[in-house]
Design an enzyme around this catalytic site. Sequence first.
Site, PDB file in Angstrom:
ATOM      1  N   LYS A  11     -39.193  20.766 -11.390  1.00 25.95           N
ATOM      2  CA  LYS A  11     -39.149  21.602 -10.190  1.00 25.95           C
ATOM      3  C   LYS A  11     -40.347  22.566 -10.133  1.00 25.95           C
ATOM      4  CE  LYS A  11     -34.112  21.336  -9.734  1.00 25.95           C
ATOM      5  NZ  LYS A  11     -32.863  22.119  -9.519  1.00 25.95           N
ATOM      6  N   TYR A  51     -31.473  17.455  -0.386  1.00 27.75           N
ATOM      7  CA  TYR A  51     -30.305  18.247  -0.775  1.00 27.75           C
ATOM      8  C   TYR A  51     -29.275  18.348   0.349  1.00 27.75           C
ATOM      9  CZ  TYR A  51     -32.349  19.718  -5.232  1.00 27.75           C
ATOM     10  OH  TYR A  51     -32.855  19.739  -6.513  1.00 27.75           O
ATOM     11  N   PHE A  59     -26.325  28.815  -0.737  1.00 28.21           N
ATOM     12  CA  PHE A  59     -27.684  28.872  -1.270  1.00 28.21           C
ATOM     13  C   PHE A  59     -28.607  27.787  -0.711  1.00 28.21           C
ATOM     14  CE2 PHE A  59     -25.047  26.467  -4.321  1.00 28.21           C
ATOM     15  CZ  PHE A  59     -25.762  25.284  -4.429  1.00 28.21           C
ATOM     16  N   ARG A  87     -28.112  14.458 -18.383  1.00 31.55           N
ATOM     17  CA  ARG A  87     -27.451  15.729 -18.057  1.00 31.55           C
ATOM     18  C   ARG A  87     -27.237  16.558 -19.326  1.00 31.55           C
ATOM     19  NH1 ARG A  87     -26.744  17.243 -12.522  1.00 31.55           N
ATOM     20  NH2 ARG A  87     -24.999  18.492 -13.265  1.00 31.55           N
ATOM     21  N   THR A  93     -26.312  23.908 -15.118  1.00 29.56           N
ATOM     22  CA  THR A  93     -27.088  24.341 -13.948  1.00 29.56           C
ATOM     23  C   THR A  93     -27.662  25.737 -14.145  1.00 29.56           C
ATOM     24  OG1 THR A  93     -25.558  23.055 -12.579  1.00 29.56           O
ATOM     25  CG2 THR A  93     -26.966  24.662 -11.442  1.00 29.56           C
ATOM     26  N   ARG A 104     -33.168  23.189 -19.753  1.00 31.55           N
ATOM     27  CA  ARG A 104     -32.952  24.370 -18.910  1.00 31.55           C
ATOM     28  C   ARG A 104     -32.864  25.645 -19.754  1.00 31.55           C
ATOM     29  NH1 ARG A 104     -28.849  21.502 -14.533  1.00 31.55           N
ATOM     30  NH2 ARG A 104     -30.400  21.101 -12.909  1.00 31.55           N
ATOM     31  N   ASN A 114     -34.334  26.300 -12.019  1.00 33.54           N
ATOM     32  CA  ASN A 114     -33.790  25.810 -13.288  1.00 33.54           C
ATOM     33  C   ASN A 114     -34.549  24.605 -13.848  1.00 33.54           C
ATOM     34  OD1 ASN A 114     -32.800  23.959 -11.511  1.00 33.54           O
ATOM     35  ND2 ASN A 114     -30.638  24.307 -11.945  1.00 33.54           N
ATOM     36  N   HIS A 117     -34.303  18.658 -12.303  1.00 33.38           N
ATOM     37  CA  HIS A 117     -33.159  18.023 -11.648  1.00 33.38           C
ATOM     38  C   HIS A 117     -32.734  16.821 -12.481  1.00 33.38           C
ATOM     39  CE1 HIS A 117     -30.671  16.172  -8.510  1.00 33.38           C
ATOM     40  NE2 HIS A 117     -31.266  15.031  -8.820  1.00 33.38           N
ATOM     41  N   GLU A 128     -31.404   8.737  -5.013  1.00 32.05           N
ATOM     42  CA  GLU A 128     -32.472   9.721  -5.191  1.00 32.05           C
ATOM     43  C   GLU A 128     -33.782   9.049  -5.603  1.00 32.05           C
ATOM     44  OE1 GLU A 128     -29.272  13.213  -6.406  1.00 32.05           O
ATOM     45  OE2 GLU A 128     -30.646  12.457  -7.934  1.00 32.05           O
TER      46      GLU A 128
HETATM   47  P1  GDP Z   1     -27.250  20.507 -10.680  1.00 34.24           P
HETATM   48  O1  GDP Z   1     -26.581  19.175 -10.442  1.00 34.24           O
HETATM   49  O2  GDP Z   1     -27.039  21.021 -12.080  1.00 34.24           O
HETATM   50  O3  GDP Z   1     -28.726  20.513 -10.285  1.00 34.24           O
HETATM   51  O4  GDP Z   1     -26.524  21.591  -9.749  1.00 34.24           O
HETATM   52  P2  GDP Z   1     -26.004  21.521  -8.216  1.00 34.24           P
HETATM   53  O5  GDP Z   1     -26.024  20.101  -7.712  1.00 34.24           O
HETATM   54  O6  GDP Z   1     -24.726  22.277  -8.167  1.00 34.24           O
HETATM   55  O7  GDP Z   1     -27.089  22.385  -7.416  1.00 34.24           O
HETATM   56  C1  GDP Z   1     -28.326  21.849  -7.037  1.00 34.24           C
HETATM   57  C2  GDP Z   1     -29.402  22.881  -7.279  1.00 34.24           C
HETATM   58  O8  GDP Z   1     -29.181  24.009  -6.414  1.00 34.24           O
HETATM   59  C3  GDP Z   1     -29.426  23.501  -8.678  1.00 34.24           C
HETATM   60  O9  GDP Z   1     -30.092  22.691  -9.632  1.00 34.24           O
HETATM   61  C4  GDP Z   1     -30.144  24.813  -8.433  1.00 34.24           C
HETATM   62  O10 GDP Z   1     -31.576  24.633  -8.313  1.00 34.24           O
HETATM   63  C5  GDP Z   1     -29.592  25.209  -7.070  1.00 34.24           C
HETATM   64  N1  GDP Z   1     -28.397  26.069  -7.193  1.00 34.24           N
HETATM   65  C6  GDP Z   1     -27.163  25.744  -7.679  1.00 34.24           C
HETATM   66  N2  GDP Z   1     -26.317  26.774  -7.634  1.00 34.24           N
HETATM   67  C7  GDP Z   1     -27.024  27.809  -7.075  1.00 34.24           C
HETATM   68  C8  GDP Z   1     -26.702  29.164  -6.741  1.00 34.24           C
HETATM   69  O11 GDP Z   1     -25.572  29.623  -6.940  1.00 34.24           O
HETATM   70  N3  GDP Z   1     -27.702  29.903  -6.172  1.00 34.24           N
HETATM   71  C9  GDP Z   1     -28.951  29.411  -5.938  1.00 34.24           C
HETATM   72  N4  GDP Z   1     -29.888  30.212  -5.376  1.00 34.24           N
HETATM   73  N5  GDP Z   1     -29.287  28.136  -6.227  1.00 34.24           N
HETATM   74  C10 GDP Z   1     -28.356  27.353  -6.798  1.00 34.24           C
END
Ligand code: GDP
Length: 139
Positions: A11, A51, A59, A87, A93, A104, A114, A117, A128
Amino acid sequence: MAGNRTFTMIKPDAYGAGNSGAILKMIEEAGFAIKAMKLTKLTAEKAGAFYAVHKERPFYNDLVNYMSSGPIIAAILEKDNAVEDFRKLIGATNPADAAEGTIRKIFATSIEANAVHGSDSDENAEIEGSFYFSQFERV
Ligand code: GDP
């Protein structure tokens, strides 16, 4: 049966901090083979499409702005049990919750920025990967 491919992005925060090489080294040392790779920069429109599943999340706008704020590296990776093992390698996350030694935990600076992805299912890995790579851009 679990599939053997997953999809990742390094990222904008990790690319911008010059951590791409170190992250790719960890990925290869964990046994993943790179089957496609591309340095690119997402427009807000493309980040929003990638996304789209998070459209209703509070968010979403921040995430789209962040993911289009700088270059990213997209890649398809191969290993037995790829989705689950990747993962585990990247960690939770939120880096505050990520296990020691995960990508991470080492490189992420916030729950949003973070570092990497990782696809969460075989089906999403294929969707994807296809977002970035044609059949002829994969080995
Ligand atoms: P992942 O599968 O671990 O990447 O997590 P998710 O699919 O839940 O979220 C996608 C991406 O959105 C994450 O990797 C973060 O970059 C972002 N994200 C997730 N939760 C939050 C949050 O609570 N706040 C913000 N600003 N970004 C978030």
